[in-house]
Design an enzyme around this catalytic site. Structure first.
Site, PDB file in Angstrom:
ATOM      1  N   HIS A  53       2.648  16.720  15.091  1.00  0.00           N
ATOM      2  CA  HIS A  53       2.587  15.268  15.181  1.00  0.00           C
ATOM      3  C   HIS A  53       2.452  14.648  13.782  1.00  0.00           C
ATOM      4  O   HIS A  53       1.641  15.102  12.961  1.00  0.00           O
ATOM      5  CB  HIS A  53       1.404  14.839  16.050  1.00  0.00           C
ATOM      6  CG  HIS A  53       1.445  13.410  16.476  1.00  0.00           C
ATOM      7  ND1 HIS A  53       1.015  12.386  15.664  1.00  0.00           N
ATOM      8  CD2 HIS A  53       1.865  12.834  17.632  1.00  0.00           C
ATOM      9  CE1 HIS A  53       1.156  11.231  16.297  1.00  0.00           C
ATOM     10  NE2 HIS A  53       1.672  11.486  17.511  1.00  0.00           N
ATOM     11  N   SER A  79      -2.790   6.057   4.262  1.00  0.00           N
ATOM     12  CA  SER A  79      -1.849   5.623   3.218  1.00  0.00           C
ATOM     13  C   SER A  79      -2.604   5.089   2.012  1.00  0.00           C
ATOM     14  O   SER A  79      -2.163   5.234   0.867  1.00  0.00           O
ATOM     15  CB  SER A  79      -0.921   4.522   3.759  1.00  0.00           C
ATOM     16  OG  SER A  79      -0.172   4.979   4.844  1.00  0.00           O
ATOM     17  N   ASN A  80      -3.775   4.486   2.268  1.00  0.00           N
ATOM     18  CA  ASN A  80      -4.517   3.813   1.206  1.00  0.00           C
ATOM     19  C   ASN A  80      -5.111   4.759   0.174  1.00  0.00           C
ATOM     20  O   ASN A  80      -5.413   4.339  -0.943  1.00  0.00           O
ATOM     21  CB  ASN A  80      -5.630   2.963   1.817  1.00  0.00           C
ATOM     22  CG  ASN A  80      -5.088   1.837   2.662  1.00  0.00           C
ATOM     23  OD1 ASN A  80      -3.883   1.594   2.692  1.00  0.00           O
ATOM     24  ND2 ASN A  80      -5.978   1.147   3.356  1.00  0.00           N
ATOM     25  N   HIS A 135       7.555  -8.349 -45.998  1.00  0.00           N
ATOM     26  CA  HIS A 135       8.162  -9.645 -45.640  1.00  0.00           C
ATOM     27  C   HIS A 135       9.685  -9.611 -45.826  1.00  0.00           C
ATOM     28  O   HIS A 135      10.304 -10.658 -46.084  1.00  0.00           O
ATOM     29  CB  HIS A 135       7.577 -10.791 -46.469  1.00  0.00           C
ATOM     30  CG  HIS A 135       6.102 -10.948 -46.350  1.00  0.00           C
ATOM     31  ND1 HIS A 135       5.505 -11.815 -45.449  1.00  0.00           N
ATOM     32  CD2 HIS A 135       5.085 -10.337 -47.010  1.00  0.00           C
ATOM     33  CE1 HIS A 135       4.192 -11.743 -45.573  1.00  0.00           C
ATOM     34  NE2 HIS A 135       3.914 -10.838 -46.505  1.00  0.00           N
ATOM     35  N   THR A 188       2.416   2.193   2.693  1.00  0.00           N
ATOM     36  CA  THR A 188       2.274   2.748   4.042  1.00  0.00           C
ATOM     37  C   THR A 188       3.608   3.195   4.617  1.00  0.00           C
ATOM     38  O   THR A 188       3.695   4.245   5.268  1.00  0.00           O
ATOM     39  CB  THR A 188       1.633   1.699   4.981  1.00  0.00           C
ATOM     40  OG1 THR A 188       0.322   1.386   4.492  1.00  0.00           O
ATOM     41  CG2 THR A 188       1.530   2.210   6.401  1.00  0.00           C
ATOM     42  N   GLU A 248      19.699   1.298 -31.532  1.00  0.00           N
ATOM     43  CA  GLU A 248      19.854   0.151 -30.629  1.00  0.00           C
ATOM     44  C   GLU A 248      19.407   0.506 -29.207  1.00  0.00           C
ATOM     45  O   GLU A 248      18.798  -0.313 -28.509  1.00  0.00           O
ATOM     46  CB  GLU A 248      21.303  -0.325 -30.640  1.00  0.00           C
ATOM     47  CG  GLU A 248      21.681  -1.026 -31.947  1.00  0.00           C
ATOM     48  CD  GLU A 248      23.146  -1.369 -32.030  1.00  0.00           C
ATOM     49  OE1 GLU A 248      23.906  -0.994 -31.107  1.00  0.00           O
ATOM     50  OE2 GLU A 248      23.549  -2.014 -33.024  1.00  0.00           O
ATOM     51  N   SER A 258       0.811  -1.220   0.000  1.00  0.00           N
ATOM     52  CA  SER A 258       0.000   0.000   0.000  1.00  0.00           C
ATOM     53  C   SER A 258       0.840   1.264   0.000  1.00  0.00           C
ATOM     54  O   SER A 258       0.308   2.362  -0.159  1.00  0.00           O
ATOM     55  CB  SER A 258      -0.895   0.017   1.245  1.00  0.00           C
ATOM     56  OG  SER A 258      -0.073   0.003   2.411  1.00  0.00           O
ATOM     57  N   LYS A 285      34.469   1.134 -38.523  1.00  0.00           N
ATOM     58  CA  LYS A 285      33.115   0.599 -38.383  1.00  0.00           C
ATOM     59  C   LYS A 285      32.243   1.560 -37.580  1.00  0.00           C
ATOM     60  O   LYS A 285      32.661   2.093 -36.557  1.00  0.00           O
ATOM     61  CB  LYS A 285      33.141  -0.763 -37.687  1.00  0.00           C
ATOM     62  CG  LYS A 285      31.814  -1.513 -37.731  1.00  0.00           C
ATOM     63  CD  LYS A 285      31.991  -2.935 -37.204  1.00  0.00           C
ATOM     64  CE  LYS A 285      30.739  -3.769 -37.416  1.00  0.00           C
ATOM     65  NZ  LYS A 285      29.627  -3.314 -36.585  1.00  0.00           N
ATOM     66  N   VAL A 286      31.019   1.773 -38.060  1.00  0.00           N
ATOM     67  CA  VAL A 286      30.063   2.652 -37.388  1.00  0.00           C
ATOM     68  C   VAL A 286      28.772   1.871 -37.166  1.00  0.00           C
ATOM     69  O   VAL A 286      28.269   1.215 -38.084  1.00  0.00           O
ATOM     70  CB  VAL A 286      29.773   3.920 -38.221  1.00  0.00           C
ATOM     71  CG1 VAL A 286      28.725   4.780 -37.527  1.00  0.00           C
ATOM     72  CG2 VAL A 286      31.057   4.708 -38.438  1.00  0.00           C
ATOM     73  N   SER A 322      33.606  -0.292 -33.314  1.00  0.00           N
ATOM     74  CA  SER A 322      34.297  -1.531 -33.000  1.00  0.00           C
ATOM     75  C   SER A 322      35.656  -1.228 -32.399  1.00  0.00           C
ATOM     76  O   SER A 322      36.320  -0.251 -32.782  1.00  0.00           O
ATOM     77  CB  SER A 322      34.477  -2.377 -34.271  1.00  0.00           C
ATOM     78  OG  SER A 322      35.293  -3.508 -34.015  1.00  0.00           O
TER      79      SER A 322
END
Length: 440
Positions: free
Chosen positions: A105, A116-117, A164, A83, A307, A81, A300-301, A294
């Protein structure tokens, strides 16, 4: 740090040494705002001393502004909950307020008219509403515009269509990017559609939805205070018992975020494919070069931002699964998986906000076309023979495609051999017209 919390928080810290991950800060901030609004409302209703109410309100707003984030150590995987975190909030605010006026208090004053609920789920709903409204939606609007701008820029660039993962009739690169813009726009609309339910909070229901120990005007006064301060649309629940017993609004919002994640994964995957190569892949677009791809292969890229987008999308889908399961839990008058749902939903919002921004700034806005690759594939797709169907029929067009595939010769050359005249070829195989669809 100087400890401001009390014994109930210590018990919770000892009881839940689970993940080391606290309740998300936006939830804590909204708990502070709710406590501040509650103190003001209770003072107006004559239930709370003005001096105490002012001290609580000031302390609550300090919590809402993040000034005491280090005072909320309770693990997010705690009592279902929330709480423990509500008690933590009450103790911290009481301690801060007591600096100004003695005798504040945690339960009698800070938690007056609340449970709390009803308070904790209200804070979760409003944290999500706030983060989506002020963070995610603007980021999505900017991403949609970036795709729409590219759609205009690329509107005349013909390329091979693909279904496809196989060659299909030509399209334009602009049409594809226009489709991406529409995906983001529709995803945004789906998310916006959930916000009215996110804004419905169970505050005022206290323990079970009956409103025991709270003034009949309390909840509306607190909602009005918070709406006025934030500009968010915060409303009463459709039914207090539904609002207390279920967290369907969180499940719905998560489902819309999942749908956005699905769209982002598809788009990012398309861009990675179109940028693949540069020589041995599709090579139809150039993605921005951000870093070495790499540690061993020179030059290399990699499509690092797409990603990241796909990884984040997977995480959001996973979060949604846990939220969905969480939504089924709890019996009768209370859902008791709220901290889990809060953690996952707010993580999804934060991840999607930062990721869509990075996607736009570090990838989409910097995409450039590979004109040579686009033209090569547009001219090479034998599916363009589809445009011959109205003139020569499906069967003869099929024969032409099969022969062109077997021989590797251009479609036009084979069609001429099969008796198709030049005027028909020029009329039917205009790639830009094909991309516009309809009969030529």
């Amino acid at each position: 740090m100087a400890k401001l919390w009390g014994g109930e928080t210590d018990k919770a810290v000892d009881n839940f040494p689970i993940s080391g991950e606290p309740v998300p800060a936006p939830v804590i901030h909204w708990l502070g705002r709710i406590k501040a609004g509650a103190a003001r409302a209770n003072a107006k209703l004559g239930l709370l001393d003005d001096g105490i109410a002012t001290a609580i309100a000031e302390a609550g707003m300090a919590v809402a502004k993040g000034k005491f984030d280090d005072q909320f150590p309770v693990d997010v995987f705690q009592t279902g909950s929330g709480t423990s975190t509500n008690m933590n909030t009450n103790e911290v605010i009481a301690k801060i307020a007591s600096r100004e006026i003695k005798g504040v208090h945690a339960n009698d004053h800070v938690n007056m008219g609340q449970s709390s609920n009803d308070v904790f789920p209200s804070a979760v709903h409003l944290a999500a509403l706030d983060q989506i409204t002020h963070g995610l939606l603007p980021a999505l609007d900017a991403l949609e515009k970036a795709f729409a701008d590219k759609a205009v820029e690329f509107k005349d660039l013909v390329k091979a269509g693909r279904t496809h993962l196989m060659d299909a009739v030509p399209v334009t690169l602009g049409q594809e990017f226009g489709g991406y813009a529409a995906q983001i726009r529709l995803g945004t609309q789906r998310i916006k559609g959930t916000l009215p339910r996110l804004g419905m909070i169970p505050l005022g229901g206290t323990a079970t939805g009956t409103g025991l120990n709270t003034h009949a005007k309390f909840a509306k006064m607190v909602r009005d205070i918070m709406s006025s301060e934030t500009g968010l649309k915060i409303s009463a629940p459709a039914d207090p018992f539904e609002a207390q017993a279920n967290r369907d609004g969180l499940v719905e919002a998560s489902a819309a975020l999942k749908m956005l994640a699905v769209s982002l994964i598809k788009i990012a995957n398309d861009l990675a494919w179109m940028g693949s190569g540069p020589r041995c892949g599709l090579g139809e677009i150039f993605l921005p070069e951000l870093q070495k791809g790499s540690s061993i292969m020179p030059g290399k890229v990699n499509p690092v931002i797409p990603e990241v987008v796909m990884q984040v999308g997977a995480q959001v889908i996973g979060n949604d699964t846990a939220i969905t399961i969480g939504g089924t839990q709890g019996n009768f008058e209370l859902n008791v998986r709220i901290p889990l749902m809060a953690r996952n939903l707010l993580q999804s919002v934060a991840l999607l906000t930062s990721t869509t921004t990075a996607f736009r700034e570090k990838c989409v806005e910097g995409i450039t076309p590979n004109l040579e690759g686009l033209e090569r594939h547009a001219e090479g797709t034998l599916a363009a023979a589809t445009a011959l169907n109205p003139y020569i029929g499906y069967d003869l067009a099929t024969d032409i495609v099969k022969e062109a595939t077997k021989s590797g010769r251009p479609l036009r050359d084979v069609a001429r051999e099969k008796g198709v005249d030049e005027a028909t070829l020029n009329k039917a195989l205009n790639l830009r017209k094909i991309a516009k669809g309809g009969l030529i």
